[in-house]
Structure formats: structure tokens, C-alpha cells
Scaffold this active site. Structure first.
Site, short mmCIF file in Angstrom:
data_model
loop_
_atom_site.label_atom_id
_atom_site.label_comp_id
_atom_site.label_asym_id
_atom_site.label_seq_id
_atom_site.Cartn_x
_atom_site.Cartn_y
_atom_site.Cartn_z
N LYS A 35 0.84 -1.21 -0.04
CA LYS A 35 0.05 -0.11 0.04
C LYS A 35 0.90 1.42 0.16
O LYS A 35 1.65 1.34 0.90
CB LYS A 35 -0.78 0.14 1.09
CG LYS A 35 -2.03 1.33 1.33
CD LYS A 35 -2.92 1.16 2.29
CE LYS A 35 -2.34 1.75 3.72
NZ LYS A 35 -2.51 3.24 3.93
N ASP A 62 -3.30 4.26 -2.29
CA ASP A 62 -4.39 4.59 -1.34
C ASP A 62 -4.32 6.25 -1.30
O ASP A 62 -4.01 6.83 -0.13
CB ASP A 62 -4.25 3.82 0.31
CG ASP A 62 -5.02 4.25 1.15
OD1 ASP A 62 -6.28 4.75 0.74
OD2 ASP A 62 -4.81 4.28 2.26
N LYS A 64 -7.05 8.03 -1.61
CA LYS A 64 -8.51 8.45 -1.16
C LYS A 64 -9.09 9.59 -1.93
O LYS A 64 -9.50 10.48 -1.45
CB LYS A 64 -8.58 8.69 0.16
CG LYS A 64 -8.18 7.49 1.23
CD LYS A 64 -8.52 7.61 2.50
CE LYS A 64 -8.29 6.50 3.56
NZ LYS A 64 -6.94 6.21 3.52
N ILE A 68 -14.87 16.27 -7.72
CA ILE A 68 -16.08 15.97 -8.80
C ILE A 68 -15.86 14.92 -9.56
O ILE A 68 -14.79 14.50 -9.66
CB ILE A 68 -16.33 17.38 -9.71
CG1 ILE A 68 -14.99 17.62 -10.45
CG2 ILE A 68 -16.72 18.67 -8.67
CD1 ILE A 68 -15.09 18.86 -11.56
N PRO A 69 -16.97 14.28 -10.28
CA PRO A 69 -16.72 12.91 -11.07
C PRO A 69 -15.67 12.96 -12.22
O PRO A 69 -14.98 12.10 -12.15
CB PRO A 69 -18.11 12.74 -11.65
CG PRO A 69 -19.06 13.41 -10.51
CD PRO A 69 -18.42 14.48 -10.08
N ASN A 70 -15.72 14.13 -12.75
CA ASN A 70 -14.76 14.13 -14.04
C ASN A 70 -13.13 14.10 -13.33
O ASN A 70 -12.43 13.51 -14.13
CB ASN A 70 -14.92 15.48 -14.94
CG ASN A 70 -13.97 15.50 -15.98
OD1 ASN A 70 -13.90 14.62 -16.86
ND2 ASN A 70 -13.30 16.58 -16.06
N GLY A 216 0.69 -2.54 8.80
CA GLY A 216 2.02 -1.81 8.75
C GLY A 216 3.07 -2.20 9.84
O GLY A 216 3.85 -3.03 9.59
O1 C5P Z 1 0.91 0.23 11.22
P1 C5P Z 1 -0.63 -0.01 11.02
O2 C5P Z 1 -0.97 -1.65 10.92
O3 C5P Z 1 -1.61 0.53 12.35
O4 C5P Z 1 -1.07 0.74 9.94
C1 C5P Z 1 -2.18 0.58 9.13
C2 C5P Z 1 -2.58 1.20 7.98
O5 C5P Z 1 -3.84 1.32 7.61
C3 C5P Z 1 -1.86 2.84 7.91
O6 C5P Z 1 -1.29 3.04 6.71
C4 C5P Z 1 -3.24 3.62 8.11
O7 C5P Z 1 -3.11 4.66 7.74
C5 C5P Z 1 -4.18 2.74 7.48
N1 C5P Z 1 -5.53 2.76 7.95
C6 C5P Z 1 -6.05 2.59 9.46
N2 C5P Z 1 -7.30 2.62 9.83
C7 C5P Z 1 -8.04 3.35 8.74
C8 C5P Z 1 -7.78 3.21 7.42
C9 C5P Z 1 -6.41 3.32 7.07
O8 C5P Z 1 -5.06 2.16 10.05
N3 C5P Z 1 -9.41 3.32 9.29
#
Ligand code: C5P
Length: 236
Positions: A35, A62, A64, A68-70, A216
């Protein structure tokens, strides 16, 4: 992207290309995808995606998208050119935006011959509670709002959603089976929680119905990241 054999997505939450590529080299044979989030992408640019793809590993971009749609459609066309396998958009961008996003993913893949990325909807950020939603004019509790946005994402044709571990069971009850669920907040039983407040173990999350686990620190901050990833895989 179809149901994975290896559901581990490693979150490359590092600030530069060198640290990211070191982790990719160590981990590529033991995980399903990497990711790339906002920090790494803004620091390194699209080169990080190309470098990971050069190793043969899959990329979850990631960023996010919420616009707008376009504009979202054009960003997704650019992501398809980069050959990413998964990417995220905010479901609160609305039905037309999500439909445009999905169409862009399908059309750009057909046009370029690259793979069609799995477009994942982000519902309510886990940093927000019901009071925070109220403050921005959304008078619903978080659970109801997650369900509402998840259903809208399915109506728009998205193939998956990002959800918290505690949302998996409920979303599995209300969503069609083909919708893939991608879940962060995963902690092996012997790991520190860090700043994650509501976690499940990898096995618990998969049993509840997750398709992919975003992990992570339990991998990247381990003394031996490769061994940590292999132990998680074995625990499934
Ligand atoms: O180190 P850890 O396992 O906590 O990392 C989780 C990853 O998932 C990070 O990149 C964090 O930004 C992402 N994330 C999260 N919770 C969310 C959405 C994304 O921990 N709700």
C-alpha cells in the site's frame, strides 16, 4: 483484483523511496501487495509505484480520491496508466462520482491493456465518531452512515470497500458476496496495539469475512519484517 491467495497488504508508511524499496525487496515474496499512501506518494511521486511494479509486486494506491466525477475519473485513468491493482475513493463523493470512477477504471484498462484496478470505497473515516459526523451536518450514528455509504458504493458498481475490523461482520450481512473487504487495524495476538483502538487478529478478521488485511507496523517495525509477514501468513 480477484480474491487473493495471500491477503496481506503491507502499508509502506515510510517517508522515502530507499526505505520503501528496502521493505519491498525483503517482503515481496511473502505478501500479496504493497500500500502506497499519501506520505510516500507525495514524497516520491509516481516513481515509487513504477519501482514496486518492476519487482512484479501488486500496488494498492491509497490516495482516497474525493472530488467532482470528472476529476476523479481522470485521476483513475492516470492510476491505470501506472498499473496499480487497487485504489481508494471516498464514498461520500456521491453516487455519480463513484459511477464515474468505476467506469474510468474499466474503460482505461480496456483502452491501455493494463489491469483493471479494484476500486475501493472508503466510508466513514475511523478517526470520526458520531459527534464529529453531527458537527459536519450528518445526523446519523457512525454505524448507520457506514452501512448507507457502503450500500451506495455497491449501487455504483464498486468492487470493494475499506472497513474497520468491527464493521466486517455487519457489512458481510448486508453486502453481496462478491464485494471485497479490505481491513486495516489488524494486530497479531503478540503485537502492540500502537495507536489502533479496535483491532482484530489476522485470523479473526479473515474468519469474519475480510478479503485483504492492511498491516503496517507489526511487519515493517519488526526486527525481521520477512519473518513477521511469514508468521502472519502461517497464522491464517
Ligand atoms: O501500522 P498499522 O498496521 O496500524 O497501519 C495501518 C495502515 O492502515 C496505515 O497505513 C493506516 O493509515 C491505514 N488505515 C488505518 N485505519 C483506517 C484506514 C487506514 O489504520 N481506518
Amino acid at each position: 483484483m480477484s480474491q487473493p491467495r495471500n491477503p496481506i497488504i503491507v502499508a509502506l508508511d515510510v517517508p522515502n523511496l530507499a526505505s520503501a524499496l528496502t521493505l519491498v525487496d525483503q517482503l515481496a515474496p511473502a505478501v500479496g501487495a504493497f500500500k502506497v499512501g499519501k506520505e510516500l506518494f507525495v514524497a516520491t511521486g509516481p516513481d515509487i509505484v513504477r519501482r514496486i511494479r518492476d519487482t512484479g509486486a501488486s500496488v494498492f494506491l491509497d490516495l482516497k480520491f474525493h472530488d467532482i466525477p470528472n476529476t476523479v475519473a481522470k485521476a483513475i485513468e492516470a492510476a491505470v496508466q501506472l498499473d496499480v491493482q487497487m485504489l481508494t475513493i471516498h464514498t461520500s463523493g456521491g453516487l455519480a462520482m463513484m459511477q464515474a470512477a468505476q467506469k474510468a477504471a474499466v474503460d482505461a484498462a480496456l483502452r491501455t491493456g493494463k489491469s483493471q484496478p479494484l476500486v475501493l470505497g472508503v466510508t466513514v473515516l475511523t478517526s470520526l465518531n458520531t459527534n464529529d459526523l453531527d458537527a459536519v451536518g450528518v445526523p446519523h450514528d457512525v454505524g448507520n452512515q457506514v452501512e448507507r455509504l457502503a450500500s451506495l458504493a455497491v449501487k455504483a458498481g464498486l468492487g470493494g470497500l475499506v472497513c474497520s475490523p468491527l464493521e466486517i461482520t455487519r457489512l458481510r450481512e448486508i453486502l453481496p458476496h462478491h464485494v471485497q473487504l479490505v481491513t486495516p487495524g489488524i494486530r497479531p495476538a503478540d503485537s502492540k496495539a500502537d495507536d489502533q483502538k479496535r483491532t482484530l487478529t489476522p485470523k479473526e478478521a479473515m474468519t469474519a469475512g475480510a478479503n485483504w488485511l492492511v498491516i503496517g507496523r507489526p511487519i515493517c517495525a519488526a526486527p525481521n519484517p520477512r519473518a513477521a509477514a511469514e508468521a502472519i501468513l502461517a497464522s491464517l
